[in-house]
Design an enzyme around this catalytic site. Structure first.
Site, short mmCIF file in Angstrom:
data_model
loop_
_atom_site.label_atom_id
_atom_site.label_comp_id
_atom_site.label_asym_id
_atom_site.label_seq_id
_atom_site.Cartn_x
_atom_site.Cartn_y
_atom_site.Cartn_z
N CYS A 113 0.82 -1.22 0.00
CA CYS A 113 0.00 0.00 0.00
C CYS A 113 0.85 1.27 0.00
O CYS A 113 0.33 2.36 -0.24
CB CYS A 113 -0.95 0.01 1.19
SG CYS A 113 -2.00 -1.45 1.25
N HIS A 253 -3.21 7.03 2.74
CA HIS A 253 -3.62 5.77 2.09
C HIS A 253 -4.98 5.38 2.66
O HIS A 253 -5.18 5.37 3.87
CB HIS A 253 -2.59 4.68 2.38
CG HIS A 253 -3.12 3.31 2.13
ND1 HIS A 253 -3.71 2.97 0.94
CD2 HIS A 253 -3.20 2.21 2.92
CE1 HIS A 253 -4.11 1.71 1.00
NE2 HIS A 253 -3.83 1.23 2.19
N ASN A 283 -10.15 -0.17 0.00
CA ASN A 283 -8.69 -0.04 0.03
C ASN A 283 -8.14 -0.53 -1.31
O ASN A 283 -8.19 -1.72 -1.60
CB ASN A 283 -8.16 -0.88 1.20
CG ASN A 283 -6.64 -0.86 1.33
OD1 ASN A 283 -5.94 -0.47 0.40
ND2 ASN A 283 -6.15 -1.31 2.46
N1 ACO Z 1 -18.44 -9.43 8.88
C1 ACO Z 1 -18.94 -9.78 10.07
N2 ACO Z 1 -18.18 -10.14 11.11
C2 ACO Z 1 -16.85 -10.19 10.92
C3 ACO Z 1 -16.27 -9.85 9.69
C4 ACO Z 1 -17.12 -9.47 8.64
N3 ACO Z 1 -16.67 -9.12 7.41
N4 ACO Z 1 -14.94 -9.97 9.79
C5 ACO Z 1 -14.68 -10.35 11.03
N5 ACO Z 1 -15.83 -10.50 11.73
C6 ACO Z 1 -16.01 -10.89 13.11
C7 ACO Z 1 -14.82 -11.66 13.64
O1 ACO Z 1 -14.93 -13.02 13.28
C8 ACO Z 1 -14.96 -11.44 15.11
O2 ACO Z 1 -15.96 -12.32 15.60
P1 ACO Z 1 -15.75 -13.07 17.01
O3 ACO Z 1 -15.64 -11.96 18.01
O4 ACO Z 1 -16.98 -13.89 17.10
O5 ACO Z 1 -14.47 -13.82 16.84
C9 ACO Z 1 -15.50 -10.02 15.22
O6 ACO Z 1 -16.08 -9.73 13.93
C10 ACO Z 1 -14.45 -9.00 15.55
O7 ACO Z 1 -13.30 -9.23 14.74
P2 ACO Z 1 -12.02 -8.34 14.82
O8 ACO Z 1 -11.01 -8.87 13.87
O9 ACO Z 1 -11.62 -8.14 16.24
O10 ACO Z 1 -12.60 -6.96 14.28
P3 ACO Z 1 -11.90 -5.58 14.25
O11 ACO Z 1 -12.70 -4.61 15.04
O12 ACO Z 1 -10.44 -5.66 14.53
O13 ACO Z 1 -12.09 -5.18 12.73
C11 ACO Z 1 -10.77 -5.06 10.75
C12 ACO Z 1 -11.47 -5.97 11.74
C13 ACO Z 1 -11.81 -4.17 10.10
C14 ACO Z 1 -10.10 -5.91 9.70
C15 ACO Z 1 -9.74 -4.20 11.52
O14 ACO Z 1 -8.90 -4.99 12.30
C16 ACO Z 1 -8.90 -3.38 10.61
O15 ACO Z 1 -9.38 -2.44 10.01
N6 ACO Z 1 -7.59 -3.69 10.52
C17 ACO Z 1 -6.70 -3.03 9.64
C18 ACO Z 1 -6.53 -3.88 8.46
C19 ACO Z 1 -6.27 -3.09 7.20
O16 ACO Z 1 -6.68 -1.97 7.01
N7 ACO Z 1 -5.58 -3.73 6.31
C20 ACO Z 1 -5.36 -3.16 5.05
C21 ACO Z 1 -4.01 -3.40 4.57
S1 ACO Z 1 -2.84 -2.47 5.44
C22 ACO Z 1 -3.22 -1.01 5.08
O17 ACO Z 1 -3.74 -0.75 4.05
C23 ACO Z 1 -2.89 0.00 6.08
#
Ligand code: ACO
Length: 326
Positions: A113, A253, A283
């Site tokens: 990214c 980004h 993204n």
């Molecule tokens: N729909 C419904 N539920 C979901 C989904 C979905 N798409 N994805 C995960 N869940 C569930 C999980 O299974 C979990 O359930 P559980 O508690 O029963 O186990 C619950 O939701 C919470 O999951 P978390 O992973 O803790 O959710 P979080 O609040 O961390 O959000 C996310 C996840 C959105 C991916 C977040 O961690 C994030 O934004 N991370 C950054 C990742 C990113 O931006 N990557 C891009 C590449 S790097 C960059 O560009 C900077």
């Protein structure tokens, strides 16, 4: 002093829209969860037969048209991408062919990214060294072909698109003022594509294990992303004796809205200073910053003399900022 100045911007977003409601039809997810956690409402998906080089070339043509120059005057093409048409040759070479240019330099930069900011910094060095005069810097991705559409933790985040700028060597005070790049390879396993490369060459077993798809530990990425994005933006300001108040437009980004809001807060920016379009495109990795820059430029959100900060973070981990005086 010779500076690299942006004289044209362009972007290309595929027509097909994939909304959160579309995702609900084949994935255990829902619009409310995605919007609350990421701010993303829809993303674009490249058409069958549409490849990264096609997106890149369309964005480049727009940037060239705005600059009012033909492709033959370009000395160097750099494409920031991790989803090139092929592992090799470079997508930049395919763009060169599509633009009908013969000669010059063309290569890709692989910094996930951060690809566009890394490519911009590289192009700036070439210009400041006096070795080239005009450069096409492109960020282009077709992430929809490397995300795992069975993994709801990651596939909801990503989309396809391309953005481009034309840089020109100019004397004066406007242009790319400074760039600040960083990497920390100890984090590589938090965000990567497992196969197929020299560590995991192509095999049917690898396919069964879903190796050719993106793997991500979202929570961990989130924490390091916010810290790195804000630290490097502050580093760019400090290097130029500027404060967050001096930024006319901050283009991060477009990872997700929560990362962007937390980053802006940590830097000390108001909402009006920050460009966010992740709700419409998701993204798009290396393409997100040049797409947003083109959008802002065409909407008249940037005036000559404005301070614009581009701020990126991605797999590797890699991160970096570029401070521009428009
Ligand atoms: N729909 C419904 N539920 C979901 C989904 C979905 N798409 N994805 C995960 N869940 C569930 C999980 O299974 C979990 O359930 P559980 O508690 O029963 O186990 C619950 O939701 C919470 O999951 P978390 O992973 O803790 O959710 P979080 O609040 O961390 O959000 C996310 C996840 C959105 C991916 C977040 O961690 C994030 O934004 N991370 C950054 C990742 C990113 O931006 N990557 C891009 C590449 S790097 C960059 O560009 C900077």
């Amino acid at each position: 002093m010779i500076r690299a100045r942006i004289i044209g911007t362009g972007s290309y977003i595929p027509e097909r829209v994939l909304t959160n409601f579309d995702l609900e039809k084949f994935l255990d997810t829902n619009d409310e969860w995605i919007v609350t956690r990421t701010g993303i409402r829809e993303r674009r998906i490249a058409a069958d037969g549409e490849f990264t080089s096609d997106l890149a070339t369309k964005a480049a043509r727009q940037a060239l048209a705005m600059a009012g120059i033909g492709p033959e005057s370009i000395d160097l093409i750099i494409v920031g991408t991790i989803t090139g048409d092929f592992p090799w040759p470079a997508t930049a070479c395919l763009v060169q062919q599509q633009l009908g240019i013969k000669g010059g330099i063309a290569f890709d930069v692989s910094a996930a990214c951060s690809g566009f900011v890394y490519a911009l910094a590289t192009a700036t060095s070439f210009i400041e060294a006096g070795s080239v005069k005009r450069v096409l810097v492109i960020g282009a991705e077709v992430l929809s072909r490397v995300v795992d559409w069975e993994d709801r933790n990651s596939c909801i985040l990503f989309g396809d698109g391309a953005g481009a700028v034309v840089l020109e060597a100019q004397s004066g005070e406007n242009g790319v003022i400074s760039t600040h790049l960083h990497a920390d390879g100890s984090y590589w396993e938090l965000l990567y594509q497992k196969g197929f490369g020299s560590r995991h060459p192509a095999s049917s077993k690898g396919l069964d294990e879903r190796m050719p798809f993106l793997k991500m530990q979202g929570n961990e990425v989130f924490k390091v992303a916010v810290r790195s994005l804000s630290d490097v933006a502050l580093e760019a300001l400090e290097a130029n004796n500027l404060t967050p108040r001096d930024i006319n437009l901050f283009i991060p980004h477009q990872a997700n809205r929560r990362i962007l809001e937390a980053t802006a807060k940590r830097i000390g920016l108001d909402d009006e200073q920050v460009l966010i379009n992740v709700d419409r495109f998701g993204n798009t990795s290396g393409a997100s910053i040049p797409i947003a820059l083109d959008e802002a430029n065409r909407a008249g959100r940037i005036k000559a003399g404005d301070v614009v900060v581009l701020d990126a973070f991605g797999g590797g981990f890699t991160w970096g900022a570029a401070l521009l005086r428009w």
